[in-house]
Design an enzyme around this catalytic site. Structure first.
Site, PDB file in Angstrom:
ATOM      1  N   GLU A 223      62.018  37.706  67.819  1.00  0.00           N
ATOM      2  CA  GLU A 223      61.930  38.479  66.653  1.00  0.00           C
ATOM      3  C   GLU A 223      60.659  39.547  65.649  1.00  0.00           C
ATOM      4  OE1 GLU A 223      64.408  36.792  63.914  1.00  0.00           O
ATOM      5  OE2 GLU A 223      62.750  38.108  63.355  1.00  0.00           O
TER       6      GLU A 223
ATOM      7  N   GLU B 201      52.990  33.713  65.560  1.00  0.00           N
ATOM      8  CA  GLU B 201      54.023  33.615  65.691  1.00  0.00           C
ATOM      9  C   GLU B 201      55.100  32.288  66.042  1.00  0.00           C
ATOM     10  OE1 GLU B 201      55.341  35.742  63.295  1.00  0.00           O
ATOM     11  OE2 GLU B 201      53.343  36.611  63.224  1.00  0.00           O
TER      12      GLU B 201
HETATM   13 ZN   LIG Z   1      61.767  33.811  61.367  1.00  0.00          ZN
END
Ligand SMILES: [Zn+2]
Length: 1091
Positions: free
Chosen positions: A169, A242
């Site tokens: 995401e 990330e």
């Molecule tokens: Zn997050």
């Protein structure tokens, strides 16, 4: 202006327990009960216990109203010139007038229309399409809503807790085919008028929603998001950044594990409430995807490999596994064309992503886990929940609604029988549990207590079961049922989602069935089930008893989950991480070490390398010419009634009256200041001399849409020419109520009763309220350390900041702790303090009333009752002898603080007052801070540093500037980054194009979308703070005319912040001590202990 006041009554939807988003929005930060950044605080949101969700949405307010202000008595003035909004209940014909005709079965722009229906509950024509080539599904919702919403949703059930869906995401928003820059998402935050921009990971789906009121802007956002999800530039570097990676700067330095999601989830797992929520869900579903943590467990995240990550993307981010949602007044052809542009290159794929059903247990189960509760006072730190798996989400809608009503009956208010039984038991400090959870394929119910001793933990399960047995026998009283039904019906009629776009709330609601291949329209229709349920309850008085029996008594799929404080838990966790690092280190030879250093350096350099301006320019953005140069005007009429200041915000509200009553507390004696928020709780929770609190709560539920209270502190807005400092303090205690217009009188009756007849002699009830308040404030520290930091910093510089901290910060927590201890020994003096506060507040002097409703309702329904209400309130304040107002007692002390909390991540703040530094902040300062937040701070502290977030804020009224970081692995390094912001800004060389993007972004923040009740509250806050339309326009002009030179100049201001500012860091003892060893001089103390 950077105040957040869009909070009221926004029900937290979706559940905070099961969602992870790409960044913590200011809204999310402000919505919580301890919002200090906006200096506005809502106490104890209803949502924590009542999960009735998603239906409460509001009518769209229209802009472009003319302001008509007048003075004088309302009743004497003839109703004419005021422009009030027209009725916004739209008929089917009115909506169909503006949309193209379609025939079911036909194909339009490669989409086949499979179903069409007008749904009156949400004033919309809904069309369901299927993309002929790929099978992608589309819900095209057509109506007159200007706040357009788009969402692309993938079904993404994870198989383990490595956080794959969550990291993905984040990652798809890191550059794509058409927009090959580092983070197009950040560019959009910088330069769009969006009313919503974020992404969410749920246990079974990933959503990418955007919203905007500007058509061009809306389709810009849609395009960037579509390119991101279908053509992302996923690389191993993105997974490192990330997700997770090892980091090493120098040969003998320590190796660490870093990654944005890694640290984000460490923060989540440092919050006991989140840990409890996660286990409460997971234990119920050992057989399916809900048994793992979709956000990622920090222990498992480092196991995620590049190939697993890639496979997950390839399999699930495919049009054949996609659900699209469009909602609003944009042309339908644009929707279909835009999607076809992206879908045309894909073929159909068979994707198996169905969520499997969990089979029902024949025996209840027990689970126990350890958790980090710090190392002291552990006797009363046990917590536990009783959890049930209920029924399938595709069950008959009337029955689902009945379960929601039951949920509200059980725990919706402090007087609800299950919640009251738990509170009265004295086993724990605070009731917890999400109640009914409707976001999963099978519904769940969760209830429990925190702050328990070990013995409490042993008794809780039986207490809950016995209560259910009792309720299945005795049922509920007619009064209880009426109150809950009215509360829910009010929510359905009001349709108020606060600052959350209505279209998005509806999308999530529709997905509860749609995601599992059931009819997506069913959850959007609530009127028929509501009428049916009312009918059933009228005829069948045992219906709810049987519902309890079936779902709770005879349902053996029950999990008892307890969390036990483990003083070693933190160190054991750290040990596991250290072991992982050690194992890795052992696998490296000398060459490997050098490689890791090079690799770390390469990644860091890549992360701060500027994007190619030519690529950046491809991100679509509005121009200055696309936006309104004039600041929007909220209609307002100022007058007085019974010598009380009265504001009307004349807006269409669908027959609802929103009422705010603000009481000035600037002259309040110093010793009473910290009593204000807890007294506010007591007003609604203690009961009156005529009525106990159970009956009072039922009356509030039956007659109104809710009453709440809050404290607001700020500084008056004074023109720059007046002088070199901030204006006088603003400090107000505000009671807020909402009611259907025909019941306005009942609202005032209730307010009269609580203000005049509050039963301040009920010591035992007061003790419960106090303990719960203390527990709530205490547990909000660790997950919102940035708010604590901001609050402590503001308290060092401004009058209002000081007062606010006394009524909501660490000082307030200490006050509550002492109050609990003193309750028996000094009961008479506490009681007389509360009585003195009540008499002080009960006066028309210093009172300001704000009403939001249409003018006719105001004249006919509000004025007569309001006049009568005010006439009963004394005009003058009782003279207080020998007491000094708090403003004269302030002891502001500047110092650097380190606040110790049990946490594996930190919250780092630094702040100063610009007036004090001889600088007048203006619109350009706001722009400079926003620019820093989404460029420099984002890159250094989030992308490079691995923190979840960092930002800077400046309040133009108080002159207070703060830097804050959120879930941050560092302390000293982050502070250095703040200090270096000065030189970063001094060297800024933004092109006029880049400046223009920033301008659009700041104007977007200023023009944030508000529902009528929020507009009314904004009116009140502006009025109290002396903020004029001229000042608002002046600041807008300053933003619009901003140049690169303004940024460069602001660099030198930040230079003085760096050398003169104070530091407040919140984190673990170890990291704060380490920061001191690195040369900081933080005064260390624990949040919960007196120094
Ligand atoms: Zn997050």
């Amino acid at each position: 202006m950077t105040l957040c006041f869009r909070v009221a009554w926004s029900f937290s939807y979706p559940s905070q327990l099961t969602r992870h988003s790409i960044f913590a929005t200011r809204n999310a930060i402000c919505q919580s009960k301890w919002s200090k950044l906006g200096y506005y605080r809502t106490h104890r949101p209803l949502s924590r216990l009542s999960s009735f969700s998603g239906l409460q949405l509001n009518s769209p307010p229209k802009t472009g109203l003319k302001l008509s202000s007048s003075q004088g008595d309302w009743l004497r003035r003839h109703i004419t010139a005021v422009v009030t909004e027209k009725s916004q209940k739209f008929t089917e014909e009115a909506i169909r007038e503006n949309i193209p005709k379609r025939v079911v079965g036909e194909v339009y722009h490669s989409f086949q229309l499979v179903e069409e229906e007008y749904v009156p509950d949400i004033d919309s024509v809904i069309r369901k399409y299927v993309h002929t080539k790929t099978g992608a599904q589309l819900m095209s919702v057509l109506n007159k809503e200007e706040n357009k919403t788009f969402g692309v949703v993938f079904r993404t059930p994870p198989a383990n807790s490595r956080g794959t869906p969550h990291i993905l995401e984040h990652s798809v928003l890191c550059g794509s085919r058409k927009y090959p820059v580092k983070e197009p998402f950040v560019e959009l935050m910088k330069s769009s008028l969006n009313t919503f921009l974020n992404a969410f990971t749920f246990p079974d789906k990933t959503c990418y929603p955007v919203a905007s009121c500007n058509l061009k802007d809306f389709y810009n956002l849609v395009d960037v998001y579509l390119d991101a999800v279908f053509y992302p530039n996923l690389t191993p570097d993105v997974l490192k950044q990330e997700g997770h990676h090892f980091e090493l700067y120098e040969e003998n330095g320590p190796i660490t594990i870093q990654g944005v999601v890694y640290n984000e989830m460490k923060g989540v797992f440092s919050n006991p409430d989140s840990v409890m929520g996660s286990w409460s869900q997971r234990c119920l579903f050992p057989e399916n995807t809900y048994g793992v943590e979709s956000g990622g467990d920090p222990k498992e995240i480092p196991d995620l490999t590049w190939s697993e990550f890639q496979d997950f993307y390839r399999k699930l981010y495919h049009p054949s596994n996609t659900r699209f949602w469009f909602y609003g007044d944009d042309p339908e052809d644009m929707r279909l064309q835009k999607l076809q542009e992206y879908l045309k290159d894909f073929e159909k794929l068979s994707v198996d992503s169905k969520v499997k059903l969990q089979s029902r247990w024949t025996q209840p189960r027990h689970f126990t886990f350890g958790y980090d509760a710090g190392s002291e006072k552990l006797e009363k730190k046990h917590m536990a929940t009783v959890n049930w798996m209920l029924t399938d989400v595709t069950e008959d809608p009337t029955k689902l609604l009945a379960l929601s009503v039951l949920d509200h009956l059980l725990t919706g208010t402090s007087a609800s029988p299950l919640r009251k039984t738990l509170t009265d038991s004295g086993l724990g400090e605070e009731v917890i549990g999400s109640g009914m959870e409707t976001d999963l394929r099978q519904l769940t119910y969760s209830i429990g207590l925190k702050g328990m001793a070990k013995e409490g933990c042993e008794k809780l399960e039986n207490l809950v079961l016995d209560t259910f047995k009792r309720l299945s026998q005795d049922g509920f009283s007619q009064g209880e049922i009426e109150a809950s039904l009215n509360t829910i019906e009010f929510m359905l009629k009001e349709q108020n989602t606060g600052s959350f776009p209505k279209g998005l709330a509806l999308m999530l609601r529709s997905l509860t069935t749609w995601l599992h291949d059931s009819d997506p329209l069913v959850p959007l229709k609530f009127d028929v089930p509501l009428q049916q349920l009312k009918e059933i309850l009228r005829k069948d008085t045992k219906y709810l008893n049987r519902l309890i029996d079936e779902h709770f008594i005879r349902n053996t799929h029950r999990a008892y989950v307890s969390l036990v404080p483990d003083p070693e838990f933190g160190s054991k966790q750290a040990e596991k991480e250290r072991k992982r690092i050690e194992d890795f280190q052992k696998s490296l030879d000398k060459n490997g070490i050098q490689q890791l250093i090079q690799e770390t350096k390469r990644l860091k350099e890549k992360q701060i390398a500027p994007d190619d301006p030519a690529q950046l320019a491809k991100i679509p953005a509005l121009k200055k010419s696309d936006i309104d140069q004039k600041a929007p005007v909220i209609p307002r009429q100022v007058t007085s009634l019974e010598e009380t200041q009265l504001l009307l915000t004349p807006l269409f509200t669908n027959g609802i009256v929103y009422f705010d009553m603000a009481m000035d507390i600037r002259q309040l004696p110093a010793h009473l200041l910290s009593y204000v928020p807890i007294f506010g709780e007591c007003l609604l929770e203690l009961g009156t001399t005529k009525e106990d609190f159970v009956s009072l709560q039922q009356r509030i539920g039956r007659e109104t849409g809710g009453i709440r209270q809050s404290v607001y502190c700020s500084q008056m807005d004074v023109p720059n020419s007046v002088g070199g400092g901030y204006g006088p303090a603003v400090a107000q205690f505000i009671i807020r109520g909402k009611v259907m217009s025909d019941k306005t009188g009942s609202l005032f009756d209730i307010l009269r009763d609580v203000l005049f007849d509050i039963d301040l002699s009920n010591k035992e009830r007061l003790r419960q309220i106090l303990i719960e308040e203390k527990s709530g404030v205490e547990s909000s520290i660790s997950p919102s350390g940035h708010r604590v930091a901001a609050s402590r910093l503001n308290a060092q510089y401004t009058t209002s900041g000081w007062a606010d901290e006394q009524m909501g910060g660490i000082s307030y927590l200490r006050f509550l702790s002492r109050l609990v201890q003193r309750l028996d020994s000094e009961w008479e003096s506490i009681r007389s303090d509360l009585e003195a506060l009540r008499s002080f507040l009960l006066s028309r002097a210093g009172m300001t009333i704000q009403v939001t409703t249409d003018e006719r309702t105001f004249e006919s329904s509000v004025i007569p009752c309001l006049r009568q209400f005010l006439q009963q309130i004394p005009k003058d304040r009782q003279a207080l002898k020998d007491v000094v107002p708090w403003e004269q007692r302030i002891e502001k002390q500047k110092r650097n603080e380190g606040i110790i909390v049990p946490s594996t991540v930190n919250y780092v703040g630094k702040g100063a007052n610009l007036f004090e530094l001889g600088y007048q902040p203006n619109g350009a300062s706001v722009l400079a801070m926003k620019y820093l937040g989404i460029s420099y701070l984002w890159e250094r502290i989030r992308v490079q540093g691995g923190a979840y977030g960092a930002f800077g804020k400046v309040d133009l009224r108080s002159g207070q500037l703060v830097f804050l970081s959120y879930r941050d692995p560092h302390v000293k390094k982050t502070l250095d980054t703040y200090d270096d912001a000065a030189s970063f800004l001094s060297q800024a060389q933004l092109s006029s194009d880049e400046i223009e993007r920033c301008i659009i972004g700041v104007i977007g923040d200023m023009d944030s979308y508000q529902l009528p009740d929020a507009k009314g509250f904004t009116n009140l806050i502006r009025y109290l703070g002396g903020v004029t339309q001229e000042r608002i326009q002046e600041r807008r002009d300053q933003v619009l005319s901003c140049t690169n030179k303004d940024l460069v100049d602001f660099g030198s201001v930040l230079g003085s912040v760096a050398s003169n500012g104070s530091i407040v860091a919140v984190g673990s003892e170890q990291s704060l001590q380490q920061a001191n060893a690195q040369g900081l001089d933080l005064h260390l103390f624990r949040a919960t202990e007196d120094e």
